[in-house]
Each structure stands twice: as C-alpha cells, then as structure tokens.
Design a protein around this motif. Structure first.
Motif, PDB file in Angstrom:
ATOM      1  N   VAL A 232      41.510  49.973  39.939  1.00  0.00           N
ATOM      2  CA  VAL A 232      41.617  51.069  38.961  1.00  0.00           C
ATOM      3  C   VAL A 232      42.888  51.878  39.187  1.00  0.00           C
ATOM      4  O   VAL A 232      43.317  52.612  38.305  1.00  0.00           O
ATOM      5  N   SER A 233      43.462  51.768  40.379  1.00  0.00           N
ATOM      6  CA  SER A 233      44.611  52.601  40.724  1.00  0.00           C
ATOM      7  C   SER A 233      45.917  51.876  40.407  1.00  0.00           C
ATOM      8  O   SER A 233      46.362  50.998  41.148  1.00  0.00           O
TER       9      SER A 233
ATOM     10  N   GLU B 243      37.633  45.019  60.238  1.00  0.00           N
ATOM     11  CA  GLU B 243      37.805  43.927  59.269  1.00  0.00           C
ATOM     12  C   GLU B 243      39.130  43.196  59.521  1.00  0.00           C
ATOM     13  O   GLU B 243      39.203  41.967  59.414  1.00  0.00           O
TER      14      GLU B 243
ATOM     15  N   SER C 284      41.994  47.415  36.154  1.00  0.00           N
ATOM     16  CA  SER C 284      40.690  47.268  35.514  1.00  0.00           C
ATOM     17  C   SER C 284      39.612  47.922  36.352  1.00  0.00           C
ATOM     18  O   SER C 284      39.857  48.359  37.476  1.00  0.00           O
ATOM     19  N   ASP C 285      38.423  47.997  35.789  1.00  0.00           N
ATOM     20  CA  ASP C 285      37.260  48.549  36.490  1.00  0.00           C
ATOM     21  C   ASP C 285      36.298  47.388  36.722  1.00  0.00           C
ATOM     22  O   ASP C 285      35.757  46.830  35.765  1.00  0.00           O
TER      23      ASP C 285
ATOM     24  N   GLY D 154      36.946  45.560  52.589  1.00  0.00           N
ATOM     25  CA  GLY D 154      36.939  46.980  52.910  1.00  0.00           C
ATOM     26  C   GLY D 154      35.563  47.626  52.932  1.00  0.00           C
ATOM     27  O   GLY D 154      35.418  48.763  53.344  1.00  0.00           O
TER      28      GLY D 154
ATOM     29  N   SER E 259      41.842  46.089  45.429  1.00  0.00           N
ATOM     30  CA  SER E 259      42.825  45.617  46.414  1.00  0.00           C
ATOM     31  C   SER E 259      43.586  46.746  47.107  1.00  0.00           C
ATOM     32  O   SER E 259      44.091  46.563  48.219  1.00  0.00           O
TER      33      SER E 259
ATOM     34  N   PHE F  21      43.302  57.689  51.004  1.00  0.00           N
ATOM     35  CA  PHE F  21      42.481  56.600  51.551  1.00  0.00           C
ATOM     36  C   PHE F  21      43.281  55.820  52.600  1.00  0.00           C
ATOM     37  O   PHE F  21      42.764  55.485  53.669  1.00  0.00           O
TER      38      PHE F  21
ATOM     39  N   THR G  17      33.882  47.991  50.036  1.00  0.00           N
ATOM     40  CA  THR G  17      33.783  48.713  48.765  1.00  0.00           C
ATOM     41  C   THR G  17      32.497  48.365  47.997  1.00  0.00           C
ATOM     42  O   THR G  17      32.006  49.179  47.211  1.00  0.00           O
TER      43      THR G  17
HETATM   44  N1  SAH Z   1      40.525  46.774  49.712  1.00  0.00           N
HETATM   45  C1  SAH Z   1      41.288  47.841  50.324  1.00  0.00           C
HETATM   46  C2  SAH Z   1      41.086  49.172  49.607  1.00  0.00           C
HETATM   47  C3  SAH Z   1      39.700  49.752  49.707  1.00  0.00           C
HETATM   48  S1  SAH Z   1      39.629  51.370  48.955  1.00  0.00           S
HETATM   49  C4  SAH Z   1      40.907  47.958  51.776  1.00  0.00           C
HETATM   50  O1  SAH Z   1      40.044  47.212  52.225  1.00  0.00           O
HETATM   51  O2  SAH Z   1      41.504  48.751  52.495  1.00  0.00           O
HETATM   52  C5  SAH Z   1      38.767  50.982  47.489  1.00  0.00           C
HETATM   53  C6  SAH Z   1      39.703  50.459  46.420  1.00  0.00           C
HETATM   54  O3  SAH Z   1      38.911  50.060  45.298  1.00  0.00           O
HETATM   55  C7  SAH Z   1      40.673  51.517  45.905  1.00  0.00           C
HETATM   56  O4  SAH Z   1      41.969  50.978  45.816  1.00  0.00           O
HETATM   57  C8  SAH Z   1      40.121  51.905  44.537  1.00  0.00           C
HETATM   58  O5  SAH Z   1      41.134  52.296  43.637  1.00  0.00           O
HETATM   59  C9  SAH Z   1      39.430  50.621  44.113  1.00  0.00           C
HETATM   60  N2  SAH Z   1      38.279  50.834  43.230  1.00  0.00           N
HETATM   61  C10 SAH Z   1      37.248  51.686  43.411  1.00  0.00           C
HETATM   62  N3  SAH Z   1      36.360  51.562  42.402  1.00  0.00           N
HETATM   63  C11 SAH Z   1      36.862  50.615  41.568  1.00  0.00           C
HETATM   64  C12 SAH Z   1      36.404  50.037  40.344  1.00  0.00           C
HETATM   65  N4  SAH Z   1      35.258  50.433  39.792  1.00  0.00           N
HETATM   66  N5  SAH Z   1      37.163  49.069  39.764  1.00  0.00           N
HETATM   67  C13 SAH Z   1      38.357  48.677  40.335  1.00  0.00           C
HETATM   68  N6  SAH Z   1      38.831  49.189  41.483  1.00  0.00           N
HETATM   69  C14 SAH Z   1      38.096  50.142  42.093  1.00  0.00           C
END
Ligand code: SAH
Ligand code: AVI
Length: 324
Positions: free
Chosen positions: A115-116, A63, A141-142, A163, A88, A48, A165
């Motif tokens: 989660v990572s 962003e 955490s998730d 990001g 994050s 990523f 997300t």
């Molecule tokens: N915020 C950063 C990373 C975006 S990538 C940016 O803007 O560049 C998406 C991130 O969300 C990844 O690090 C992934 O591990 C995390 N992620 C994805 N699904 C998730 C979940 N259900 N709970 C927690 N983290 C999650």
C-alpha cells in the motif's frame, strides 16, 4: 538491462474512499478501532524500518536469521521464475531470496506489492540497480482487496508474505486472505509465509513498547495520517501508546488511550468523535502463532505446509506451503 516500473492496481480514488469508510466505521464502533494498513504513509514506513532495528524488536532479526540459512534451500525447492512479495516494504530481507534465486539462475521477475507507494519507489529503484538482470515490477495495492496475482514472467511463482504481517489481519480477514491467495495460485507455485510465534509475554510486550518510544511514534503517526488526509484535529500529545498481550486470542494489541475527555473533529467526514478520559482506540492486532495453528489455517484455505523452519531460539516461523 535493469527495469523498474510501478503500477497502481486500484482506481485512483480507492485509498481515499477506503480510508473514509474505515475511519467512519471504526470511530463510530464500540470499542473504537482502525485497520493497521493506515499506519504506512511515507513517515509510517520510515518509522517501521526504525522499529526493525530496535533491540527489543526481535522478529526482523529472527526472520533474517532463518532466511540467511534457508534461502538457497528455498530457491532449490521452488526454482521460482517470478517472486511476488506481499507487504514488501523496504524489501530488505528479500534480498536474501533474490540472491539465492539469481544464483540458481531461475529468477526473471520480482513483483513487490504494497500500500505504501513511497516504500515501493525507494526499494524498487535500488533493487533495479542492484539486480540489473531482474525486472522489478512494483504494484501499489491492498492485499485484503483481492490479490490480482499477475503471472509475472511466468511460473513457477513464489509468493512471499514476510515479517509476520499475516498476524496484523483479524482471524476472519486472515481466513479470507489465505483463501484468496490459494485461489490465485497455479499448481507448482509456492507460498513463503513468515509468522511470529507465541512466547513469553514480557518479551512480546517489550517488542511493541520499546524504551526509545519509536513504536509509540509509529502508533501515533496514524493520527497524523487522519489529520492530513481527512482534516481531523487530533492532538497526538493527548493520547498514550498502549501495547498489551491478549493471552486468550494470543495476540498483541496496540491501542491509543485518550489522556482526557475530548472531542475530535474529522472535518471531511463531518464527524465529531468523543473520547472519554482513558478511552482506548485499537490500532493494531499482531497475532502470534503456533506450528499447529499455521498448518491448520493453511489447510483450511487449501494449502499444505510443506516445510517449516524457525530461528535457533524458536522465536519466529517460516513456512513453505503448496496448493493442496
Ligand atoms: N515485509 C517487510 C515489511 C513489513 S511492514 C518486512 O518484513 O520487514 C508491513 C508492510 O505491509 C508495510 O510495508 C505496509 O505498507 C504493508 N501493508 C500493510 N497492510 C497492507 C495491505 N492491506 N495491502 C498491502 N500492503 C500492506
Ligand atoms: C508489520 N507487522 C508485522 C508489524 C508487527 O510486528 O505486527 C507492525 C508493527 N507494529 C508495531 N511494531 C511493528
């Protein structure tokens, strides 16, 4: 004095069980699908980061452009003492917020949630060195399983979700997520939300199907996760990366298309999974937004859009929201 610690919020067996549940559920559905959170093992998180540097993948740069010009304003409005960040990753753009809040002198604690674990470890350790006066308290955490937003060092809290997300959640998951986010906020807290915006399909598709094939490798990496974690025997070479724009839903869909008829075994689930030639497995949606939809979805969750910024080219939106 710098502090870095890492807490695992969910029970030790949570991720193993959740992966089994999601794979069984998604691989026996028609059409087949997997939730995108399973992309992010250590290799997926690295891929990523590589995606964010691709010429076609504009969201990170757009962003960053907004944060570069608005971070001081965000700091002045929020005066945050605790910065919580959901998903994050590398916390790379977050440094702009950390700098502005540190300069203002209000910030005491940064709580990256992901989660990572590998991404949190790598980011947290360098942040603790770069920001010696900041307590960095990482949480594995998730965020779709209840946020458990801690008080951190106390309010006001700024909860950042950057990001784009949010767009990786399906519409009902997104509504549930925003409602649970709102429930965890106190008066005086803020939400900073980054969302990618609807634009020309050619630009969107190129961002998810880059010439160097990094997004294809990121997409196929989920098969390696299933092979390693569940004893599956996917051959990633037997699948093609697909990225398409769904104009009705206004989202990009990533899929893996089976090159031939094949049956994959998922040993730990005792599950044979048959793919027809050309059959597709959906691995991600990435919704693209419009200003009105963001304001409406925030309002439906009890949040008021207080500020709205875009980059110069209008590719990406950053919203600052407050409890309504
Ligand atoms: N915020 C950063 C990373 C975006 S990538 C940016 O803007 O560049 C998406 C991130 O969300 C990844 O690090 C992934 O591990 C995390 N992620 C994805 N699904 C998730 C979940 N259900 N709970 C927690 N983290 C999650
Ligand atoms: C993390 N998320 C916002 C990315 C996106 O653009 O939807 C994940 C990604 N998928 C393919 N490329 C990047």
């Amino acid at each position: 004095m710098s502090t870095f610690d890492l807490t695992r919020l969910l029970p030790a067996d949570h991720f193993g069980q959740a992966l089994r549940h999601d794979v069984k559920n998604g691989m026996t559905a028609h059409p087949k699908w997997l939730p995108p959170k399973w992309f992010y093992d250590a290799r997926g998180s690295e891929l990523f980061e590589e995606i964010t540097r691709l010429p076609e993948y504009y969201p990170t740069r757009a962003e960053r452009e907004i944060l570069t010009s608005r971070a001081r304003e965000i700091a002045a409005i929020t005066k945050a003492r605790t910065l919580v960040e959901l998903g994050s990753g590398s916390s790379e753009k977050t440094r702009l917020l950390l700098d502005a809040l540190s300069e203002l002198g209000t910030l005491a604690e940064y709580v990256p949630v992901d989660v990572s674990e590998s991404a949190l470890e790598a980011a947290g350790k360098s942040l603790a060195v770069e920001y010696p006066r900041l307590a960095v308290r990482a949480v594995v955490s998730d965020f779709t399983h209840g946020l458990g937003l801690s008080d951190g060092a106390g309010g006001p809290r700024l909860v950042a979700f950057l990001g784009g997300t949010l767009g990786n959640l399906l519409p009902d998951e997104r509504a549930a997520f925003l409602t649970s986010l709102r429930a965890g906020l106190d008066p005086g807290d803020f939400v900073l939300l980054g969302t990618d915006l609807v634009k020309e399909p050619k630009v969107l598709v190129a961002a998810y199907d880059d010439a160097a094939g990094v997004t294809a490798a990121f997409n196929k990496n989920v098969l390696d996760v299933l092979n390693r974690e569940l004893g599956a025997d996917f051959d990633p070479e037997q699948f093609d990366h697909v990225a398409l724009w769904d104009a009705k839903q206004e989202w990009i869909e990533m899929r893996l298309r089976s090159r031939r008829a094949q049956t994959v075994k998922i040993r730990e689930l005792d599950l044979p999974v048959h793919f027809d030639e050309g059959e597709e497995l959906r691995t991600e949606v990435s919704a693209k937004f419009r200003h009105t939809r963001i304001a409406d979805e925030l309002a439906a969750a009890g949040l008021r859009l207080a500020e709205w910024w875009t980059d110069e080219a209008g590719r990406f939106g950053l919203s600052l929201a407050v409890p309504a």
